[in-house]
Design a protein around this motif. Structure first.
Motif, mmCIF file in Angstrom:
data_model
loop_
_atom_site.group_PDB
_atom_site.id
_atom_site.type_symbol
_atom_site.label_atom_id
_atom_site.label_comp_id
_atom_site.label_asym_id
_atom_site.label_seq_id
_atom_site.Cartn_x
_atom_site.Cartn_y
_atom_site.Cartn_z
ATOM 1 N N SER A 1 0.830 -1.207 0.000
ATOM 2 C CA SER A 1 0.000 0.000 0.000
ATOM 3 C C SER A 1 0.870 1.264 0.000
ATOM 4 O O SER A 1 0.610 2.222 -0.726
ATOM 5 N N ARG A 2 1.933 1.245 0.813
ATOM 6 C CA ARG A 2 2.847 2.406 0.871
ATOM 7 C C ARG A 2 3.617 2.561 -0.440
ATOM 8 O O ARG A 2 3.836 3.667 -0.926
ATOM 9 N N MET A 3 4.031 1.429 -1.019
ATOM 10 C CA MET A 3 4.740 1.462 -2.300
ATOM 11 C C MET A 3 3.840 2.012 -3.409
ATOM 12 O O MET A 3 4.289 2.759 -4.274
ATOM 13 N N TYR A 4 2.578 1.626 -3.357
ATOM 14 C CA TYR A 4 1.626 2.079 -4.375
ATOM 15 C C TYR A 4 1.475 3.602 -4.328
ATOM 16 O O TYR A 4 1.509 4.275 -5.355
ATOM 17 N N PHE A 5 1.343 4.128 -3.114
ATOM 18 C CA PHE A 5 1.227 5.589 -2.956
ATOM 19 C C PHE A 5 2.488 6.274 -3.483
ATOM 20 O O PHE A 5 2.420 7.260 -4.216
ATOM 21 N N ASN A 6 3.635 5.737 -3.107
ATOM 22 C CA ASN A 6 4.907 6.321 -3.509
ATOM 23 C C ASN A 6 5.048 6.348 -5.027
ATOM 24 O O ASN A 6 5.490 7.345 -5.610
ATOM 25 N N GLY A 7 4.629 5.253 -5.673
ATOM 26 C CA GLY A 7 4.712 5.177 -7.128
ATOM 27 C C GLY A 7 3.734 6.117 -7.810
ATOM 28 O O GLY A 7 4.090 6.834 -8.755
#
Length: 201
Positions: free
Chosen positions: A145-151
């Motif tokens: 979820s955090r990676m998705y936001f970052n991307g």
């Protein structure tokens, strides 16, 4: 009147940019005096802040509606992408970039709120995907979820993804596929391939 001012200012800010639109421009556009605006907003910064969070709340409401009605997490992400793209079509400038440059404190607060909102809804969506066997059971839902936001926020940075090379449509489409391919099961991949095919046709 306050709501009308926010609405008209939002239109002007999104099409012309936060920097170039003055209080005079807004007053002239609305056929009111500048004093009337100052009754509701002490200065331009306060107005920019009100507009920014009003637009954010409207987008959140739209996304919540999609989350409540989507039949599965893969379709949900594609529906949200479509909704966000329709919203971005009204933006002639890059408002996030201007906000970051000219109103950094407002930008920081918005960025944090965007993270909180996206983190909670994406976490829920990922867990639903795991429960319905569309996403692999082994994924770390919080991390993804955090990676998705970052991307998703990263692809909007013109320094690394220049608009001269990539359209926002292409970036969002490609990132979404990249994200989903990393986490889907065989069952999820069949569904994903349907969306990729229908989006390309």
């Amino acid at each position: 009147m306050r709501e009308n001012i926010i609405q008209k200012s939002a239109e002007l800010f999104l099409s012309l940019g936060f920097k170039s639109v003055t209080m005079d421009d807004i007053a002239n556009e609305m056929g009111i005096s500048k004093k009337t605006i100052y009754v509701h907003f002490a200065n331009k910064t306060k107005l920019v802040e009100a507009v920014t969070f009003d637009v954010f709340e409207n987008i959140c409401a739209g996304i919540d509606g999609i989350c409540d009605t989507s039949p599965n997490p893969i379709q949900q992400l594609y529906d949200i992408k479509l909704f966000v793209m329709q919203h971005l079509r009204n933006e002639k400038t890059s408002p996030q970039h201007q906000l970051k440059k000219y109103y950094p404190q407002i930008y920081q607060r918005l960025h944090l709120k965007q993270f909180e909102k996206m983190h909670s809804s994406v976490t829920e969506s990922l867990q639903k995907g795991v429960d319905t066997e569309l996403f692999r059971a082994s994924i770390n839902v919080d991390f993804i979820s955090r990676m998705y936001f970052n991307g998703m926020t990263g692809i909007k940075d013109d320094t690394y993804f220049p608009s001269t090379l990539y359209t926002m449509e292409y970036l969002m489409e490609s990132y979404l596929e990249y994200h989903l391919r990393a986490i889907v099961t065989d069952k999820g991949l069949q569904l994903l391939n349907k969306f990729i095919t229908s989006n390309q046709s």
